[in-house]
Design a protein around this motif. Structure first.
Motif, PDB file in Angstrom:
ATOM      1  N   ALA A 203       0.851  -1.189   0.000  1.00  0.00           N
ATOM      2  CA  ALA A 203       0.000   0.000   0.000  1.00  0.00           C
ATOM      3  C   ALA A 203       0.881   1.232   0.000  1.00  0.00           C
ATOM      4  CB  ALA A 203      -0.903   0.006   1.235  1.00  0.00           C
ATOM      5  N   GLU A 204       0.350   2.330  -0.506  1.00  0.00           N
ATOM      6  CA  GLU A 204       1.122   3.569  -0.577  1.00  0.00           C
ATOM      7  C   GLU A 204       1.664   3.937   0.802  1.00  0.00           C
ATOM      8  OE1 GLU A 204       0.662   8.219  -2.110  1.00  0.00           O
ATOM      9  OE2 GLU A 204      -1.057   6.837  -2.207  1.00  0.00           O
ATOM     10  N   GLY A 205       2.949   4.280   0.849  1.00  0.00           N
ATOM     11  CA  GLY A 205       3.595   4.665   2.092  1.00  0.00           C
ATOM     12  C   GLY A 205       4.307   3.532   2.805  1.00  0.00           C
ATOM     13  N   ASP A 206       4.000   2.267   2.459  1.00  0.00           N
ATOM     14  CA  ASP A 206       4.719   1.134   3.051  1.00  0.00           C
ATOM     15  C   ASP A 206       6.198   1.194   2.673  1.00  0.00           C
ATOM     16  OD1 ASP A 206       2.330   0.173   3.998  1.00  0.00           O
ATOM     17  OD2 ASP A 206       2.162  -1.483   2.550  1.00  0.00           O
ATOM     18  N   ILE A 207       7.056   0.707   3.547  1.00  0.00           N
ATOM     19  CA  ILE A 207       8.469   0.539   3.197  1.00  0.00           C
ATOM     20  C   ILE A 207       8.624  -0.827   2.547  1.00  0.00           C
ATOM     21  CG2 ILE A 207      10.835   0.459   4.048  1.00  0.00           C
ATOM     22  CD1 ILE A 207       9.485   3.226   4.165  1.00  0.00           C
ATOM     23  N   PHE A 208       8.997  -0.829   1.289  1.00  0.00           N
ATOM     24  CA  PHE A 208       9.029  -2.039   0.477  1.00  0.00           C
ATOM     25  C   PHE A 208      10.460  -2.558   0.396  1.00  0.00           C
ATOM     26  CE2 PHE A 208       8.765  -4.055  -3.897  1.00  0.00           C
ATOM     27  CZ  PHE A 208       8.001  -5.134  -3.489  1.00  0.00           C
ATOM     28  N   LYS A 209      10.722  -3.670   1.088  1.00  0.00           N
ATOM     29  CA  LYS A 209      12.056  -4.279   1.093  1.00  0.00           C
ATOM     30  C   LYS A 209      12.051  -5.518   0.205  1.00  0.00           C
ATOM     31  CE  LYS A 209      13.065  -2.688   5.804  1.00  0.00           C
ATOM     32  NZ  LYS A 209      13.528  -3.069   7.164  1.00  0.00           N
ATOM     33  N   GLN A 210      13.180  -5.757  -0.476  1.00  0.00           N
ATOM     34  CA  GLN A 210      13.299  -6.881  -1.407  1.00  0.00           C
ATOM     35  C   GLN A 210      14.607  -7.644  -1.164  1.00  0.00           C
ATOM     36  OE1 GLN A 210      11.767  -5.493  -5.564  1.00  0.00           O
ATOM     37  NE2 GLN A 210      12.353  -3.630  -4.482  1.00  0.00           N
ATOM     38  N   PRO A 211      14.691  -8.402  -0.085  1.00  0.00           N
ATOM     39  CA  PRO A 211      15.949  -9.085   0.245  1.00  0.00           C
ATOM     40  C   PRO A 211      16.368 -10.103  -0.822  1.00  0.00           C
ATOM     41  CG  PRO A 211      14.153  -9.820   1.676  1.00  0.00           C
ATOM     42  CD  PRO A 211      13.656  -8.613   0.952  1.00  0.00           C
ATOM     43  N   GLU A 212      15.403 -10.790  -1.457  1.00  0.00           N
ATOM     44  CA  GLU A 212      15.768 -11.751  -2.493  1.00  0.00           C
ATOM     45  C   GLU A 212      16.395 -11.043  -3.689  1.00  0.00           C
ATOM     46  OE1 GLU A 212      12.718 -11.418  -1.254  1.00  0.00           O
ATOM     47  OE2 GLU A 212      12.118 -13.311  -0.298  1.00  0.00           O
ATOM     48  N   LEU A 213      15.841  -9.896  -4.077  1.00  0.00           N
ATOM     49  CA  LEU A 213      16.416  -9.132  -5.176  1.00  0.00           C
ATOM     50  C   LEU A 213      17.788  -8.589  -4.794  1.00  0.00           C
ATOM     51  CD1 LEU A 213      16.135  -7.964  -8.009  1.00  0.00           C
ATOM     52  CD2 LEU A 213      14.893  -6.013  -7.023  1.00  0.00           C
ATOM     53  N   ALA A 214      17.950  -8.157  -3.547  1.00  0.00           N
ATOM     54  CA  ALA A 214      19.269  -7.691  -3.089  1.00  0.00           C
ATOM     55  C   ALA A 214      20.293  -8.814  -3.224  1.00  0.00           C
ATOM     56  CB  ALA A 214      19.175  -7.217  -1.639  1.00  0.00           C
ATOM     57  N   HIS A 215      19.913 -10.035  -2.873  1.00  0.00           N
ATOM     58  CA  HIS A 215      20.826 -11.178  -2.992  1.00  0.00           C
ATOM     59  C   HIS A 215      21.177 -11.440  -4.456  1.00  0.00           C
ATOM     60  CE1 HIS A 215      22.815 -14.911  -2.030  1.00  0.00           C
ATOM     61  NE2 HIS A 215      21.975 -15.599  -2.793  1.00  0.00           N
ATOM     62  N   THR A 216      20.189 -11.359  -5.322  1.00  0.00           N
ATOM     63  CA  THR A 216      20.451 -11.546  -6.757  1.00  0.00           C
ATOM     64  C   THR A 216      21.414 -10.486  -7.266  1.00  0.00           C
ATOM     65  OG1 THR A 216      18.306 -12.604  -7.129  1.00  0.00           O
ATOM     66  CG2 THR A 216      19.362 -11.586  -9.033  1.00  0.00           C
ATOM     67  N   LEU A 217      21.216  -9.232  -6.860  1.00  0.00           N
ATOM     68  CA  LEU A 217      22.128  -8.162  -7.250  1.00  0.00           C
ATOM     69  C   LEU A 217      23.537  -8.397  -6.694  1.00  0.00           C
ATOM     70  CD1 LEU A 217      19.722  -5.138  -6.774  1.00  0.00           C
ATOM     71  CD2 LEU A 217      20.928  -5.664  -8.907  1.00  0.00           C
ATOM     72  N   GLN A 218      23.645  -8.915  -5.483  1.00  0.00           N
ATOM     73  CA  GLN A 218      24.957  -9.216  -4.899  1.00  0.00           C
ATOM     74  C   GLN A 218      25.685 -10.287  -5.707  1.00  0.00           C
ATOM     75  OE1 GLN A 218      23.549 -10.162  -0.981  1.00  0.00           O
ATOM     76  NE2 GLN A 218      23.894  -8.096  -0.164  1.00  0.00           N
ATOM     77  N   LEU A 219      24.952 -11.307  -6.157  1.00  0.00           N
ATOM     78  CA  LEU A 219      25.570 -12.345  -6.988  1.00  0.00           C
ATOM     79  C   LEU A 219      26.015 -11.770  -8.326  1.00  0.00           C
ATOM     80  CD1 LEU A 219      23.139 -15.334  -6.307  1.00  0.00           C
ATOM     81  CD2 LEU A 219      25.491 -15.073  -5.486  1.00  0.00           C
ATOM     82  N   LEU A 220      25.220 -10.879  -8.892  1.00  0.00           N
ATOM     83  CA  LEU A 220      25.611 -10.213 -10.135  1.00  0.00           C
ATOM     84  C   LEU A 220      26.854  -9.360  -9.921  1.00  0.00           C
ATOM     85  CD1 LEU A 220      24.833  -9.506 -13.116  1.00  0.00           C
ATOM     86  CD2 LEU A 220      23.487  -7.606 -12.174  1.00  0.00           C
ATOM     87  N   ALA A 221      26.904  -8.640  -8.807  1.00  0.00           N
ATOM     88  CA  ALA A 221      28.054  -7.793  -8.495  1.00  0.00           C
ATOM     89  C   ALA A 221      29.321  -8.618  -8.308  1.00  0.00           C
ATOM     90  CB  ALA A 221      27.769  -6.973  -7.234  1.00  0.00           C
ATOM     91  N   ALA A 222      29.188  -9.766  -7.671  1.00  0.00           N
ATOM     92  CA  ALA A 222      30.363 -10.588  -7.369  1.00  0.00           C
ATOM     93  C   ALA A 222      30.839 -11.403  -8.563  1.00  0.00           C
ATOM     94  CB  ALA A 222      30.049 -11.529  -6.198  1.00  0.00           C
ATOM     95  N   ASN A 223      29.904 -11.883  -9.375  1.00  0.00           N
ATOM     96  CA  ASN A 223      30.251 -12.852 -10.415  1.00  0.00           C
ATOM     97  C   ASN A 223      29.952 -12.401 -11.833  1.00  0.00           C
ATOM     98  OD1 ASN A 223      30.997 -14.824  -8.391  1.00  0.00           O
ATOM     99  ND2 ASN A 223      28.805 -15.107  -8.025  1.00  0.00           N
TER     100      ASN A 223
END
Length: 580
Positions: A203-223
């Motif tokens: 809903a509007e105003g919620d803090i939207f966190k995406q830990p799975e996407l952060a992990h995917t980005l970390q793998l992209l950054a590393a490899n």
């Protein structure tokens, strides 16, 4: 908004290009005194500036902006989508386009998208695994870092990883889009895991966190490339597509390549225009429209007559788009002819200065408007490097499918193919054999990142908006040529014609009732908002999300324009010092 928009449009139409004498012109700066970024979200603009502040160049900043947009604009773009990146290297003077458009899986043959009656299966073409092409955006970020950037990929991806981890406030458009797509997104466990945490939708105003996407980005950054297209992420993508009933192979996922293409380049009234080449349809259409219009001084005409001529140029370019354009690696495109001045002259000769040309005289089939999804950013750095990036997942939230554990929302770009020749896709856009799907083929696009430059100014411009992208960029170019600044160009009212349906669509404030009546008297059907046309069936909505930056080399001043239609977009200029 309406009064401002009308004033800007009138200003654009009556202001003649500024003249200057070569013998009295001030010296032109060799490098900008700082950098400018405009994007569809302030967090993405800030991410780009952060990377520039750490010693990166425009290409490093593009990685930061693109990847952060992939986090904060899932409604429009993401790692599961693709895009085009128009690049200018200041040191070499070379312009290239990185084509990171999605590709068709081998399994996605046209018969897979037909129902038992032989009609196009709308659900399969826009929802779920069969609607998704092989993503190209992650490969483009890797290529940008490896071949054009100064910093490690991990540095440039750090802001996006931080935003995905810490979260950001859900904005109104994101919440509305999810509500409209929830029925589809609820079908898939991986999507529900992201968007229904604690059993509640975003809903509007919620803090939207995406830990799975952060992990995917970390793998992209590393490899790098292998961090997305092979290994853990690759396995999860393949498993998620298979679980949802689709069919990708490890070979075609790992075999994705970014294509480096020569941009379309042509001149218009003293401007050098550098723009997207196929599989974008935008550059060829721009070349056709602007070269048709060039002999006419639109700035000295009244609004009705200038609009009439612009619309007639739009009509002819969009007709050619439907029949001739596709993936240049698969079809022979008569590009030399379509972008030539001789061809434009022939098209111009068919335009009556006082009467509309009925589109049924340019035979074909209807192609209604596309939606407003996709996103664009524009960058100029202190060395004079520049990037115009346009990226997308196609419809609102793409296919609606997130393979479990990845956080990656897959695109639904397969619908941009002509899945059944002569049958409209979700946006009503038609296609034929030139844009039919085939293994590894890229679907036709309207994304049109563009550079403009003359002796005094350098401009980067682009926008989302589906088939309206091309006409919005066209109007932006005409606005710059009329002397408007970057923010005025971003705010310009918009109108559009795309051959069929045979009508001019317009935003609120684009035309006064009197101008609309004059256009109608010329034979145009004008689809105006209901508050301007008696009995009109149009809405009062606005469209697009244009992002542009400008470098005035005379004053060595950078400026940016971010579309006022998008409250979360931003343009920022910051001084980092001149390049050594």
């Amino acid at each position: 908004m309406k009064l401002v928009a009308r004033s800007l449009l009138l200003f654009a139409l009556v202001l003649a290009p500024v003249a200057w004498a070569a013998d009295t012109a001030p010296a032109r700066a060799a490098h900008p005194d700082g950098a400018a970024i405009a994007s569809g979200h302030s967090l993405a603009t800030q991410a780009g500036m952060e990377i520039l502040g750490k010693g990166g160049n425009a290409f490093d900043a593009a990685i930061a902006v693109s990847s952060t947009l992939a986090v904060v604009e899932p409604i429009s773009s993401g790692l599961g989508g693709g895009g085009f990146f128009l690049l200018h290297d200041a040191k070499t003077g070379k312009d290239v386009m990185l084509d990171a458009r999605e590709t068709s899986p081998e399994s996605a043959t046209p018969d897979r998208f037909l129902d038992k009656n032989g009609d196009l299966d709308r659900d399969r073409s826009v929802n779920g695994p069969w609607s998704a092409g092989i993503p190209g955006l992650p490969a483009a970020l890797v290529k940008l870092a490896r071949e054009h950037g100064k910093l490690p990929l991990s540095d440039s991806l750090a802001p996006a990883i931080r935003v995905a981890t810490d979260g950001f406030p859900v904005y109104a458009r994101m919440a509305r889009g999810y509500a409209s797509r929830r029925e589809v997104m609820d079908r898939y466990p991986g999507t529900r895991e992201v968007y229904l945490r604690n059993g509640k939708p975003i809903a509007e105003g919620d803090i939207f966190k995406q830990p799975e996407l952060a992990h995917t980005l970390q793998l992209l950054a590393a490899n790098g490339f292998d961090g997305f297209y092979r290994g853990e992420t690759g396995r999860k993508l393949l498993a998620g597509v298979k679980q949802a009933g689709g069919r990708w192979t490890a070979e075609e996922l790992a075999g994705y390549t970014v294509k480096t293409r020569e941009p379309i380049v042509f001149d218009y009234r003293g401007w050098k225009i550098t723009t997207a080449s196929p599989p974008s349809s935008g550059g060829i259409a721009l070349a056709s429209m602007l070269q048709i219009l060039e002999p006419w001084d639109l700035n000295k005409m009244d609004q009705a007559h200038s609009t009439h001529l612009v619309v007639e140029a739009m009509r002819r370019a969009y007709r050619d788009r439907t029949f001739f354009l596709g993936d240049p690696d698969f079809v022979d495109i008569p590009q030399k002819v379509l972008t030539s001045r001789d061809y434009a002259q022939g098209l111009r000769a068919t335009i009556h200065p006082e009467k509309a040309t009925p589109s049924d005289l340019l035979s074909g089939n209807p192609t209604p408007l596309e939606d407003d999804e996709t996103t664009h950013f524009s960058i100029i750095d202190s060395e004079g490097n520049r990037v115009g990036g346009t990226q997308t997942v196609n419809l609102l939230y793409g296919s609606g499918l997130i393979p479990a554990g990845t956080g990656v929302l897959l695109n639904n770009e397969m619908d941009d193919f002509a899945l059944k020749p002569g049958t409209p896709n979700a946006f009503g856009v038609m296609g034929y054999a030139a844009n039919a799907p085939a293994k590894g083929k890229r679907m036709l696009s309207s994304m049109t990142p563009t550079f403009m430059e003359n002796d005094d100014k350098v401009v980067v411009i682009g926008t989302p908006g589906g088939s309206r992208i091309i006409t919005m960029v066209l109007l932006g170019i005409l606005g710059y040529d009329a002397g408007l600044d970057a923010q005025q160009v971003a705010a310009l009212p918009r109108y559009h014609h795309q051959w069929l349906p045979d009508e001019i669509s317009a935003e609120s404030g684009a035309f006064s009732p009197e101008v609309a009546r004059q256009l109608q008297a010329m034979g145009h059907k004008v689809e105006l908002p209901g508050d301007l046309a008696a009995g009109g069936r149009g809405s009062s909505h606005v469209w697009g999300n244009l992002q542009t930056v400008e470098w005035d080399r005379r004053s060595n001043v950078l400026s940016g324009g971010s579309d006022p239609r998008n409250p979360v977009g931003s343009a920022e200029v910051r001084k980092f010092g001149k390049a050594d």
